[in-house]
Design an enzyme around this catalytic site. Structure first.
Site, mmCIF file in Angstrom:
data_model
loop_
_atom_site.group_PDB
_atom_site.id
_atom_site.type_symbol
_atom_site.label_atom_id
_atom_site.label_comp_id
_atom_site.label_asym_id
_atom_site.label_seq_id
_atom_site.Cartn_x
_atom_site.Cartn_y
_atom_site.Cartn_z
ATOM 1 N N SER A 22 30.183 85.583 93.954
ATOM 2 C CA SER A 22 29.593 86.569 93.051
ATOM 3 C C SER A 22 30.330 87.895 93.194
ATOM 4 C CB SER A 22 28.098 86.713 93.348
ATOM 5 O OG SER A 22 27.462 87.450 92.341
ATOM 6 N N ASN A 23 29.754 88.992 92.759
ATOM 7 C CA ASN A 23 30.382 90.312 92.883
ATOM 8 C C ASN A 23 29.307 91.367 93.092
ATOM 9 O OD1 ASN A 23 29.547 91.436 90.182
ATOM 10 N ND2 ASN A 23 30.652 89.602 89.524
#
Ligand code: PMT
Length: 208
Positions: A22-23
């Site tokens: 993810s980020n």
């Protein structure tokens, strides 16, 4: 009443049943844009990746996890939208294979093969209705205006919000942001560093 479709937050690309890529997107920028659009009296649909944020009053929120799930929901609502704002930080790559169960720690290293996700915004740009306004974001750490302008053209957008994400007072996971709004035609508009709701109000004023 104008109808606006907004995306916000990160996506999660599953590696196995408990792990993902993810980020650092918190969703704050996209949620602020949703709030600013509600203030205008617009009908707002917010497609949201995983966040901890409350739904702004009056907004119809649809929760998704992966880039593929976000694409499905965006394509469902896009045909009826007058404005589309893609503030989500959609993953560019996902694991080729999602393992069922939790991968055991019984090897010293392993390679994770990734493949590109679909570029949702580019697909929207290809299928844009006449009079539909498409605004994308460009999160950049170098050559901000040059890279953002290339994305504006490549994805057939009306506007791009060039977002320098290399500094700690703007971009991912903070309360403030500073952007340059670049139109397809005409002069760029600089929106100086301010709370995301203030920046969002200026974005909404511009696309109006
Ligand atoms: O969520 P916050 O913590 O408030 O942070 C806000 C933000 C930094 C995430 C936001 O302001 C921002 O810049 N969002 C875009 C992040 C991004 O993915 O930028 P990009 O340059 O990689 O992508 C360009 C555009 O294409 C974006 O509008 C993105 O939504 C879209 N995209 C990208 C990849 C993909 N597979 N599909 C897409 O539609």
């Amino acid at each position: 009443m104008k109808r606006v479709l907004i995306t916000a937050g990160p996506t999660r690309e599953a590696i196995d049943t408990v792990r993902y890529i993810s980020n650092r997107s918190s969703g704050k920028m996209g949620y602020a844009i949703a709030e600013a659009a509600i203030e205008q009296g617009w009908k707002v649909t917010l497609i949201s990746g995983p966040t901890n944020l409350p739904t702004p009053h009056g907004v119809t929120r649809i929760d998704v996890d992966s880039a593929a799930a976000m694409a499905t929901e965006v394509y469902r609502y896009a045909p009826e939208a007058d404005f589309i704002v893609m503030a989500a930080a959609v993953a560019d790559y996902r694991p080729v294979q999602t393992f069922s169960g939790k991968i055991k720690k019984n090897v010293t290293s392993f390679l994770l093969e990734l493949e590109p996700t679909e570029d949702i915004l580019a697909t929207l740009g290809k299928n844009k209705r006449p009079n539909q306004i498409l605004l994308g974001f460009a999160a950049e750490t170098s050559q901000l205006i040059e890279h953002a302008t290339k994305k504006l053209k490549r994805k057939n957008l009306d506007w791009i919000a060039a977002n320098d994400v290399s500094r700690s007072d703007r971009g991912f996971d903070v309360d403030t942001n500073e952007i340059t709004l670049i139109p397809r035609h005409g002069a760029p508009v600089h929106i100086p560093n301010d709370y995301k709701l203030a920046v969002a109000r200026r974005i909404i004023a511009a696309i109006q």
